[in-house]
Design a protein around this motif. Structure first.
Motif, PDB file in Angstrom:
ATOM      1  N   ASN A  19      -9.863  -2.001  -3.235  1.00  0.00           N
ATOM      2  CA  ASN A  19      -9.017  -1.114  -4.025  1.00  0.00           C
ATOM      3  C   ASN A  19      -9.639   0.273  -3.945  1.00  0.00           C
ATOM      4  O   ASN A  19     -10.704   0.513  -4.503  1.00  0.00           O
ATOM      5  CB  ASN A  19      -8.965  -1.620  -5.467  1.00  0.00           C
ATOM      6  CG  ASN A  19      -8.009  -0.816  -6.332  1.00  0.00           C
ATOM      7  OD1 ASN A  19      -7.358   0.111  -5.854  1.00  0.00           O
ATOM      8  ND2 ASN A  19      -7.945  -1.158  -7.606  1.00  0.00           N
ATOM      9  N   CYS A  20      -8.987   1.197  -3.210  1.00  0.00           N
ATOM     10  CA  CYS A  20      -9.552   2.522  -2.964  1.00  0.00           C
ATOM     11  C   CYS A  20      -8.680   3.611  -3.587  1.00  0.00           C
ATOM     12  O   CYS A  20      -7.449   3.527  -3.553  1.00  0.00           O
ATOM     13  CB  CYS A  20      -9.684   2.783  -1.470  1.00  0.00           C
ATOM     14  SG  CYS A  20     -10.810   1.675  -0.630  1.00  0.00           S
ATOM     15  N   LYS A  74      -4.934   7.828   4.377  1.00  0.00           N
ATOM     16  CA  LYS A  74      -3.919   6.816   4.032  1.00  0.00           C
ATOM     17  C   LYS A  74      -3.369   6.154   5.287  1.00  0.00           C
ATOM     18  O   LYS A  74      -3.125   4.948   5.316  1.00  0.00           O
ATOM     19  CB  LYS A  74      -2.798   7.469   3.224  1.00  0.00           C
ATOM     20  CG  LYS A  74      -1.873   6.477   2.538  1.00  0.00           C
ATOM     21  CD  LYS A  74      -0.965   7.172   1.562  1.00  0.00           C
ATOM     22  CE  LYS A  74      -0.120   6.175   0.787  1.00  0.00           C
ATOM     23  NZ  LYS A  74      -0.921   5.269  -0.050  1.00  0.00           N
ATOM     24  N   ARG A  75      -3.171   6.941   6.351  1.00  0.00           N
ATOM     25  CA  ARG A  75      -2.638   6.400   7.597  1.00  0.00           C
ATOM     26  C   ARG A  75      -3.705   5.656   8.399  1.00  0.00           C
ATOM     27  O   ARG A  75      -3.414   4.679   9.083  1.00  0.00           O
ATOM     28  CB  ARG A  75      -2.071   7.531   8.453  1.00  0.00           C
ATOM     29  CG  ARG A  75      -0.737   8.086   7.993  1.00  0.00           C
ATOM     30  CD  ARG A  75      -0.146   9.047   9.020  1.00  0.00           C
ATOM     31  NE  ARG A  75      -1.005  10.214   9.248  1.00  0.00           N
ATOM     32  CZ  ARG A  75      -1.781  10.383  10.305  1.00  0.00           C
ATOM     33  NH1 ARG A  75      -1.843   9.455  11.251  1.00  0.00           N
ATOM     34  NH2 ARG A  75      -2.512  11.479  10.447  1.00  0.00           N
ATOM     35  N   GLU A 133      -9.091  -7.236   0.442  1.00  0.00           N
ATOM     36  CA  GLU A 133      -8.815  -5.822   0.692  1.00  0.00           C
ATOM     37  C   GLU A 133      -9.325  -4.987  -0.476  1.00  0.00           C
ATOM     38  O   GLU A 133      -9.058  -5.292  -1.644  1.00  0.00           O
ATOM     39  CB  GLU A 133      -7.311  -5.626   0.867  1.00  0.00           C
ATOM     40  CG  GLU A 133      -6.904  -4.211   1.202  1.00  0.00           C
ATOM     41  CD  GLU A 133      -5.428  -4.088   1.482  1.00  0.00           C
ATOM     42  OE1 GLU A 133      -4.730  -3.447   0.673  1.00  0.00           O
ATOM     43  OE2 GLU A 133      -4.959  -4.650   2.493  1.00  0.00           O
ATOM     44  N   PHE A 147      -6.123  -0.506   5.225  1.00  0.00           N
ATOM     45  CA  PHE A 147      -5.744  -1.110   3.950  1.00  0.00           C
ATOM     46  C   PHE A 147      -5.097  -0.031   3.096  1.00  0.00           C
ATOM     47  O   PHE A 147      -5.144   1.160   3.431  1.00  0.00           O
ATOM     48  CB  PHE A 147      -6.964  -1.719   3.235  1.00  0.00           C
ATOM     49  CG  PHE A 147      -8.174  -0.827   3.242  1.00  0.00           C
ATOM     50  CD1 PHE A 147      -8.295   0.231   2.355  1.00  0.00           C
ATOM     51  CD2 PHE A 147      -9.203  -1.044   4.158  1.00  0.00           C
ATOM     52  CE1 PHE A 147      -9.409   1.062   2.359  1.00  0.00           C
ATOM     53  CE2 PHE A 147     -10.323  -0.220   4.179  1.00  0.00           C
ATOM     54  CZ  PHE A 147     -10.425   0.833   3.277  1.00  0.00           C
ATOM     55  N   ASP A 148      -4.502  -0.425   2.017  1.00  0.00           N
ATOM     56  CA  ASP A 148      -3.786   0.521   1.166  1.00  0.00           C
ATOM     57  C   ASP A 148      -4.755   1.442   0.434  1.00  0.00           C
ATOM     58  O   ASP A 148      -5.757   0.990  -0.128  1.00  0.00           O
ATOM     59  CB  ASP A 148      -2.926  -0.233   0.149  1.00  0.00           C
ATOM     60  CG  ASP A 148      -2.107   0.710  -0.714  1.00  0.00           C
ATOM     61  OD1 ASP A 148      -1.441   1.589  -0.146  1.00  0.00           O
ATOM     62  OD2 ASP A 148      -2.158   0.585  -1.945  1.00  0.00           O
ATOM     63  N   VAL A 149      -4.480   2.735   0.487  1.00  0.00           N
ATOM     64  CA  VAL A 149      -5.285   3.733  -0.212  1.00  0.00           C
ATOM     65  C   VAL A 149      -4.396   4.455  -1.208  1.00  0.00           C
ATOM     66  O   VAL A 149      -3.409   5.093  -0.831  1.00  0.00           O
ATOM     67  CB  VAL A 149      -5.907   4.758   0.768  1.00  0.00           C
ATOM     68  CG1 VAL A 149      -6.685   5.819   0.000  1.00  0.00           C
ATOM     69  CG2 VAL A 149      -6.806   4.059   1.780  1.00  0.00           C
ATOM     70  N   LYS A 150      -4.734   4.345  -2.481  1.00  0.00           N
ATOM     71  CA  LYS A 150      -3.991   5.068  -3.500  1.00  0.00           C
ATOM     72  C   LYS A 150      -4.539   6.493  -3.587  1.00  0.00           C
ATOM     73  O   LYS A 150      -5.713   6.738  -3.289  1.00  0.00           O
ATOM     74  CB  LYS A 150      -4.104   4.355  -4.849  1.00  0.00           C
ATOM     75  CG  LYS A 150      -3.437   2.976  -4.859  1.00  0.00           C
ATOM     76  CD  LYS A 150      -3.581   2.295  -6.192  1.00  0.00           C
ATOM     77  CE  LYS A 150      -2.820   0.974  -6.212  1.00  0.00           C
ATOM     78  NZ  LYS A 150      -3.325   0.025  -5.187  1.00  0.00           N
ATOM     79  N   GLU A 151      -3.693   7.420  -3.983  1.00  0.00           N
ATOM     80  CA  GLU A 151      -4.076   8.829  -4.022  1.00  0.00           C
ATOM     81  C   GLU A 151      -3.845   9.414  -5.411  1.00  0.00           C
ATOM     82  O   GLU A 151      -2.899   9.042  -6.105  1.00  0.00           O
ATOM     83  CB  GLU A 151      -3.278   9.624  -2.982  1.00  0.00           C
ATOM     84  CG  GLU A 151      -3.502   9.157  -1.548  1.00  0.00           C
ATOM     85  CD  GLU A 151      -2.630   9.907  -0.557  1.00  0.00           C
ATOM     86  OE1 GLU A 151      -3.101  10.159   0.563  1.00  0.00           O
ATOM     87  OE2 GLU A 151      -1.482  10.247  -0.912  1.00  0.00           O
ATOM     88  N   ASP A 176      -2.547  13.232   5.204  1.00  0.00           N
ATOM     89  CA  ASP A 176      -2.485  11.791   4.950  1.00  0.00           C
ATOM     90  C   ASP A 176      -3.351  10.991   5.926  1.00  0.00           C
ATOM     91  O   ASP A 176      -3.102   9.810   6.171  1.00  0.00           O
ATOM     92  CB  ASP A 176      -1.041  11.303   4.995  1.00  0.00           C
ATOM     93  CG  ASP A 176      -0.400  11.503   6.366  1.00  0.00           C
ATOM     94  OD1 ASP A 176      -1.024  12.161   7.236  1.00  0.00           O
ATOM     95  OD2 ASP A 176       0.721  11.005   6.583  1.00  0.00           O
TER      96      ASP A 176
END
Length: 255
Positions: free
Chosen positions: A133-134, A147-148, A131, A152-156, A144
């Motif tokens: 790393n974004c 992110k939704r 996955e 995969f997980d998206v950091k903001e 969002d």
């Protein structure tokens, strides 16, 4: 010979960093007025240095606006970093955002065919292996959607804030009330909301013709029950001026 925008007042309700569009409107015979209903300012965090260090090692940096690029690059310069310090690939929503990134030394690896976050989600390259790393470089008003939508997980990281620019409310009210059907160009839902909350209760929506850049902005106008007259397929300020020009020329030919 009558110019396409002769006798028309065209108002830009977003933040403008260049006079190019105003000059274009004037060259077509229109009266060009900049009346920003929003303003942006870089958000300063006490741990900006730590956040920049984390940004250096992500797989993807995602930008959806020139304001995000500007604020991020200001942080880079303040902390003595260059693009050479960043290892990940860069994604941009829109040609203006991509151009701003390239002007600051970044190479853009991905840009969706339609300049919006929902299309970005649909077209983002398929992921194989681990996955990614974004990190999404954003403003405080950003939805969002990324992110939704991404699988995969998206950091903001919020690097700038958008605020109402109330100093232009009264001038815009007077303009809408005195000009003959001015054309108001909205480039963001935030600007639409300011108009809806502070101008429309006094002037109404039907005293102006409305132009929207992007289907999200158009949808926000429709939310308030107003009609969008100009909505180009390409989500740029240049495209909306071309759309206005095209429709005006058609009307001139018919008359």
């Amino acid at each position: 010979m009558l110019k396409p925008l002769e006798g028309n007042t065209v108002v830009l309700t977003g933040t403008t960093k260049s006079t190019t569009i105003l000059t274009k409107i004037q060259s077509l015979g229109g009266e060009a007025i900049s009346c920003p209903l929003i303003e942006t300012k870089e958000t300063i965090h006490r741990n900006d240095d730590e956040l920049l260090q984390k940004a250096r090692i992500v797989d993807w940096l995602i930008f959806t606006s020139q304001n995000g690029v500007r604020a991020f690059c200001d942080k880079m310069k303040r902390h003595h970093l260059t693009t050479a310090h960043f290892n990940g690939r860069v994604a941009a929503v829109g040609t203006k955002t991509a151009k701003s990134l390239e002007q600051n030394g970044f190479q853009v690896s991905f840009m969706p065919t339609v300049f919006s976050a929902d299309v970005f989600v649909k077209e983002f390259p398929a992921i194989t292996g681990d996955e990614p790393n974004c990190l999404f470089i954003k403003g405080n008003k950003a939805k969002d959607t990324l992110k939704r939508g991404l699988p995969f997980d998206v950091k903001e990281w919020t690097v700038y804030d958008t605020h109402e620019n109330l100093t232009n409310i009264q001038p815009l009210i007077e303009l809408v009330q005195t000009k003959a059907k001015p054309i108001l160009i909205f480039a963001s839902p935030s600007a639409v909301d300011v108009f809806a909350n502070h101008v429309a209760p006094i002037t109404g929506w039907d005293k102006a013709k409305l132009a929207a850049i992007g289907h999200i902005t158009a949808a926000r106008i429709a939310f308030y029950g107003a009609e969008v007259t100009y909505k180009p397929k390409v989500y740029t300020m240049e495209a909306v001026i071309e759309e206005i020009q095209r429709k005006k020329e058609i009307n001139h030919e018919r008359s």
